[in-house]
Design a protein around this motif. Structure first.
Motif, PDB file in Angstrom:
ATOM      1  N   GLY A  83     -46.356  50.347   6.415  1.00 28.03           N
ATOM      2  CA  GLY A  83     -47.554  49.674   5.946  1.00 28.03           C
ATOM      3  C   GLY A  83     -47.737  49.605   4.446  1.00 28.03           C
ATOM      4  N   VAL A  84     -46.819  50.158   3.664  1.00 28.59           N
ATOM      5  CA  VAL A  84     -46.999  50.189   2.202  1.00 28.59           C
ATOM      6  C   VAL A  84     -46.648  48.849   1.565  1.00 28.59           C
ATOM      7  CG1 VAL A  84     -46.225  51.272   0.044  1.00 28.59           C
ATOM      8  CG2 VAL A  84     -46.674  52.682   2.066  1.00 28.59           C
ATOM      9  N   VAL A  85     -45.564  48.231   2.005  1.00 29.77           N
ATOM     10  CA  VAL A  85     -45.129  46.950   1.431  1.00 29.77           C
ATOM     11  C   VAL A  85     -45.481  45.839   2.410  1.00 29.77           C
ATOM     12  CG1 VAL A  85     -43.152  45.590   0.632  1.00 29.77           C
ATOM     13  CG2 VAL A  85     -43.307  48.021   0.072  1.00 29.77           C
ATOM     14  N   HIS A  86     -46.597  45.176   2.155  1.00 29.60           N
ATOM     15  CA  HIS A  86     -47.038  44.112   3.053  1.00 29.60           C
ATOM     16  C   HIS A  86     -48.062  43.240   2.330  1.00 29.60           C
ATOM     17  CE1 HIS A  86     -51.151  45.647   3.892  1.00 29.60           C
ATOM     18  NE2 HIS A  86     -50.595  46.777   3.529  1.00 29.60           N
ATOM     19  N   GLY A  87     -48.276  42.039   2.853  1.00 30.94           N
ATOM     20  CA  GLY A  87     -49.262  41.114   2.306  1.00 30.94           C
ATOM     21  C   GLY A  87     -48.656  40.140   1.326  1.00 30.94           C
ATOM     22  N   ASP A 126     -55.480  57.393 -20.081  1.00 34.96           N
ATOM     23  CA  ASP A 126     -55.907  56.969 -18.746  1.00 34.96           C
ATOM     24  C   ASP A 126     -55.038  57.628 -17.686  1.00 34.96           C
ATOM     25  OD1 ASP A 126     -57.722  55.362 -19.985  1.00 34.96           O
ATOM     26  OD2 ASP A 126     -56.823  53.451 -19.363  1.00 34.96           O
ATOM     27  N   ILE A 127     -55.648  57.967 -16.556  1.00 34.00           N
ATOM     28  CA  ILE A 127     -54.897  58.511 -15.425  1.00 34.00           C
ATOM     29  C   ILE A 127     -54.773  57.402 -14.379  1.00 34.00           C
ATOM     30  CG2 ILE A 127     -54.829  60.250 -13.607  1.00 34.00           C
ATOM     31  CD1 ILE A 127     -56.443  62.086 -15.448  1.00 34.00           C
ATOM     32  N   VAL A 128     -53.632  56.736 -14.392  1.00 36.65           N
ATOM     33  CA  VAL A 128     -53.387  55.609 -13.485  1.00 36.65           C
ATOM     34  C   VAL A 128     -52.333  56.041 -12.470  1.00 36.65           C
ATOM     35  CG1 VAL A 128     -52.687  53.204 -13.294  1.00 36.65           C
ATOM     36  CG2 VAL A 128     -53.902  53.982 -15.347  1.00 36.65           C
ATOM     37  N   PRO A 129     -52.695  56.205 -11.204  1.00 36.77           N
ATOM     38  CA  PRO A 129     -51.722  56.649 -10.194  1.00 36.77           C
ATOM     39  C   PRO A 129     -50.507  55.724 -10.138  1.00 36.77           C
ATOM     40  CG  PRO A 129     -53.941  56.692  -9.298  1.00 36.77           C
ATOM     41  CD  PRO A 129     -54.030  55.976 -10.626  1.00 36.77           C
ATOM     42  N   PRO A 130     -49.320  56.286  -9.952  1.00 32.86           N
ATOM     43  CA  PRO A 130     -48.102  55.462  -9.919  1.00 32.86           C
ATOM     44  C   PRO A 130     -48.137  54.360  -8.876  1.00 32.86           C
ATOM     45  CG  PRO A 130     -47.548  57.777 -10.119  1.00 32.86           C
ATOM     46  CD  PRO A 130     -49.023  57.721  -9.874  1.00 32.86           C
ATOM     47  N   ASP A 131     -48.749  54.637  -7.699  1.00 40.92           N
ATOM     48  CA  ASP A 131     -48.729  53.607  -6.665  1.00 40.92           C
ATOM     49  C   ASP A 131     -49.579  52.398  -7.021  1.00 40.92           C
ATOM     50  OD1 ASP A 131     -51.269  54.619  -6.294  1.00 40.92           O
ATOM     51  OD2 ASP A 131     -51.035  55.035  -4.158  1.00 40.92           O
ATOM     52  N   THR A 132     -50.302  52.478  -8.153  1.00 44.15           N
ATOM     53  CA  THR A 132     -51.042  51.316  -8.640  1.00 44.15           C
ATOM     54  C   THR A 132     -50.091  50.150  -8.905  1.00 44.15           C
ATOM     55  OG1 THR A 132     -52.756  52.691  -9.648  1.00 44.15           O
ATOM     56  CG2 THR A 132     -52.547  50.442 -10.480  1.00 44.15           C
ATOM     57  N   LEU A 133     -48.886  50.456  -9.441  1.00 43.44           N
ATOM     58  CA  LEU A 133     -47.910  49.401  -9.710  1.00 43.44           C
ATOM     59  C   LEU A 133     -47.467  48.730  -8.410  1.00 43.44           C
ATOM     60  CD1 LEU A 133     -45.573  50.913 -12.478  1.00 43.44           C
ATOM     61  CD2 LEU A 133     -47.497  49.344 -12.740  1.00 43.44           C
ATOM     62  N   VAL A 134     -47.338  49.531  -7.353  1.00 47.58           N
ATOM     63  CA  VAL A 134     -46.956  48.963  -6.057  1.00 47.58           C
ATOM     64  C   VAL A 134     -48.087  48.091  -5.525  1.00 47.58           C
ATOM     65  CG1 VAL A 134     -46.336  49.494  -3.676  1.00 47.58           C
ATOM     66  CG2 VAL A 134     -45.421  50.899  -5.542  1.00 47.58           C
ATOM     67  N   LYS A 135     -49.312  48.587  -5.611  1.00 49.06           N
ATOM     68  CA  LYS A 135     -50.459  47.817  -5.111  1.00 49.06           C
ATOM     69  C   LYS A 135     -50.629  46.518  -5.888  1.00 49.06           C
ATOM     70  CE  LYS A 135     -52.921  51.911  -3.457  1.00 49.06           C
ATOM     71  NZ  LYS A 135     -54.059  52.837  -3.662  1.00 49.06           N
ATOM     72  N   GLU A 136     -50.402  46.567  -7.207  1.00 50.45           N
ATOM     73  CA  GLU A 136     -50.487  45.348  -8.012  1.00 50.45           C
ATOM     74  C   GLU A 136     -49.403  44.353  -7.604  1.00 50.45           C
ATOM     75  OE1 GLU A 136     -52.665  44.213 -10.358  1.00 50.45           O
ATOM     76  OE2 GLU A 136     -53.896  45.911  -9.697  1.00 50.45           O
ATOM     77  N   ALA A 137     -48.203  44.879  -7.335  1.00 54.73           N
ATOM     78  CA  ALA A 137     -47.102  44.007  -6.922  1.00 54.73           C
ATOM     79  C   ALA A 137     -47.417  43.309  -5.607  1.00 54.73           C
ATOM     80  CB  ALA A 137     -45.811  44.815  -6.798  1.00 54.73           C
ATOM     81  N   MET A 138     -48.119  44.012  -4.724  1.00 58.72           N
ATOM     82  CA  MET A 138     -48.438  43.431  -3.417  1.00 58.72           C
ATOM     83  C   MET A 138     -49.460  42.292  -3.521  1.00 58.72           C
ATOM     84  SD  MET A 138     -46.438  44.960  -1.333  1.00 58.72           S
ATOM     85  CE  MET A 138     -45.289  45.060  -2.730  1.00 58.72           C
ATOM     86  N   LYS A 139     -50.102  42.144  -4.658  1.00 60.80           N
ATOM     87  CA  LYS A 139     -51.047  41.045  -4.854  1.00 60.80           C
ATOM     88  C   LYS A 139     -50.323  39.733  -5.159  1.00 60.80           C
ATOM     89  CE  LYS A 139     -54.695  44.075  -6.656  1.00 60.80           C
ATOM     90  NZ  LYS A 139     -55.545  44.382  -7.846  1.00 60.80           N
ATOM     91  N   HIS A 140     -49.008  39.827  -5.367  1.00 61.59           N
ATOM     92  CA  HIS A 140     -48.195  38.659  -5.709  1.00 61.59           C
ATOM     93  C   HIS A 140     -47.181  38.373  -4.603  1.00 61.59           C
ATOM     94  CE1 HIS A 140     -49.559  38.717  -9.954  1.00 61.59           C
ATOM     95  NE2 HIS A 140     -49.606  40.015  -9.759  1.00 61.59           N
ATOM     96  N   ARG A 141     -46.801  37.135  -4.481  1.00 63.47           N
ATOM     97  CA  ARG A 141     -45.720  36.793  -3.575  1.00 63.47           C
ATOM     98  C   ARG A 141     -44.406  37.338  -4.143  1.00 63.47           C
ATOM     99  NH1 ARG A 141     -46.524  33.947   0.572  1.00 63.47           N
ATOM    100  NH2 ARG A 141     -44.291  33.479   0.764  1.00 63.47           N
ATOM    101  N   PRO A 142     -43.447  37.630  -3.289  1.00 61.78           N
ATOM    102  CA  PRO A 142     -42.143  38.094  -3.785  1.00 61.78           C
ATOM    103  C   PRO A 142     -41.521  37.061  -4.715  1.00 61.78           C
ATOM    104  CG  PRO A 142     -42.312  38.386  -1.414  1.00 61.78           C
ATOM    105  CD  PRO A 142     -43.488  37.555  -1.823  1.00 61.78           C
ATOM    106  N   ASP A 143     -40.701  37.535  -5.637  1.00 56.13           N
ATOM    107  CA  ASP A 143     -40.007  36.628  -6.553  1.00 56.13           C
ATOM    108  C   ASP A 143     -38.882  35.874  -5.839  1.00 56.13           C
ATOM    109  OD1 ASP A 143     -41.598  37.367  -8.711  1.00 56.13           O
ATOM    110  OD2 ASP A 143     -40.288  39.041  -9.237  1.00 56.13           O
ATOM    111  N   PHE A 144     -38.318  36.487  -4.800  1.00 52.10           N
ATOM    112  CA  PHE A 144     -37.246  35.861  -4.023  1.00 52.10           C
ATOM    113  C   PHE A 144     -37.080  36.652  -2.729  1.00 52.10           C
ATOM    114  CE2 PHE A 144     -35.466  38.612  -7.356  1.00 52.10           C
ATOM    115  CZ  PHE A 144     -34.826  39.585  -6.597  1.00 52.10           C
ATOM    116  N   ALA A 145     -36.369  36.085  -1.771  1.00 50.56           N
ATOM    117  CA  ALA A 145     -36.108  36.782  -0.517  1.00 50.56           C
ATOM    118  C   ALA A 145     -35.205  37.981  -0.773  1.00 50.56           C
ATOM    119  CB  ALA A 145     -35.447  35.835   0.481  1.00 50.56           C
TER     120      ALA A 145
END
Length: 352
Positions: A83-87, A126-145
């Motif tokens: 469930g981590v990489v989806h959307g 600032d204390i920005v959790p590392p998984d923030t980068l993953v969550k931000e990435a999930m807001k975008h469509r993949p760059d390629f298959a």
């Protein structure tokens, strides 16, 4: 090597440390200042932030787990991190561990860093959790298959850090310490966690802006957010010992080291800076002017640039640390990278 180190400071860098080794021979050249304010020279044992050179440590742990049968390069992200990489078209069931390691996952890489000195001062602690980068990435469509192209992706290595913890029950940093740092005696290598500081002795890290402004950016929590993609602090001596041990077969079995060295072509952006560069699993392969290639992994993080290169068998190597990053000045940054790459090429080709 001293001339090449001086050529790097001539690009506008504040300080440079270069270490070249061949078997038991160890030579160091320094140039510029470790602290511009006090004009303290760079020291051969100065600590440095190594940025993305961290990725080779993480990849080594992943491949050790593969060798132990606890993980497979063909495992999907969904299997290990449900469930981590989806959307938005992102699908962890179609991305493998190998593709995370090799930057062929297609996961979108967002913008990072600060644009102005005010940005740095406002956000440096600032204390920005590392998984923030993953969550931000999930807001975008993949760059390629997945598996169809190549693009550098820090979020992919943060996911690998999460997978290491899921498989072992320990944070990736603890596994790096247990499996690599302690066995090799790398006492000057560490992961800072939430600490914004670098152990002494260290060079100050600086950012230089297009208008010439130079600010000290040594103290920052950015590495906490970079996590498995770039958090490690080390020295040129420890980095040299790590890469030489890796390439000589002391950390991985032949089968896993062979997998690490199976490379794919990189994209045009990387080719512009490193012509002919290819990427394996946490390792770059870059051509030498005298024939063959060298292995290594550079790193760029607030205030520091690391470049390194090692012979196929690990007997010869070069590590370059530059304590200045150029912000929004692509031409100067590219020039700095090319001069550092020339130092590596000259040292390795001149060693015979």
């Amino acid at each position: 090597m001293q001339r090449d180190a001086d050529a790097i400071t001539a690009t506008g860098a504040t300080g440079v440390q270069a270490r070249a080794t061949r078997d038991s021979d160890d030579q160091v050249a320094t140039s510029g200042f470790g602290d511009v304010g006090t004009r303290r020279p760079v020291k051969p044992d100065d600590h440095l932030r190594i940025g993305s050179s961290t990725k080779t440590f993480v990849a080594t742990v992943v491949l050790q787990l593969v060798g132990e049968g606890k993980l497979s390069l063909d495992d999907t992200v969904e299997r290990r991190l449900p469930g981590v990489v989806h959307g938005n078209g992102n699908d962890g069931s179609k991305i493998t561990v190998r593709e995370l390691l090799q930057h062929t996952s297609g996961i979108h890489e967002g913008d990072e860093g600060h644009e102005t000195p005010a940005d740095y001062y406002r956000h440096r602690f600032d204390i920005v959790p590392p998984d923030t980068l993953v969550k931000e990435a999930m807001k975008h469509r993949p760059d390629f298959a997945p598996g169809t192209s190549w693009r550098y992706c820090n979020a992919g290595y943060i996911l690998l850090g999460m997978i290491i913890k899921r498989v072992t029950g320990h944070p990736w940093s603890e596994e790096v310490d247990r499996r690599i740092l302690r066995p090799l005696g790398l006492r000057d290598t560490s992961v800072p966690g939430l600490s914004p500081d670098i152990p002494d002795p260290h060079s100050e890290g600086y950012d230089r802006y297009p208008d010439g402004t130079l600010i000290d950016v040594t103290r920052t929590r950015a590495p906490y957010t970079a996590d498995a993609a770039g958090a490690v602090i080390s020295t040129t001596a420890d980095l040299d010992r790590f890469y030489r041990a890796l390439l000589s077969g002391r950390l991985l079995r032949p089968a896993e080291l062979d997998q690490m060295k199976r490379t794919v072509a990189t994209n045009a952006e990387v080719q512009h800076a490193f012509p002919g560069a290819r990427y394996g699993l946490g390792l770059f392969s870059i051509p030498l002017s005298c024939g063959g290639n060298y292995w290594g992994h550079g790193g760029d993080i607030v205030g520091f640039m690391t470049r390194d290169g090692f012979a196929e068998d690990g007997r010869r190597g070069v590590v370059v640390s530059v304590s200045t990053e150029f912000v929004d000045a692509e031409n100067r940054s590219l020039r700095q990278t090319r001069v550092a790459s020339a130092l590596i090429d000259h040292a390795l080709c001149g060693a015979g």
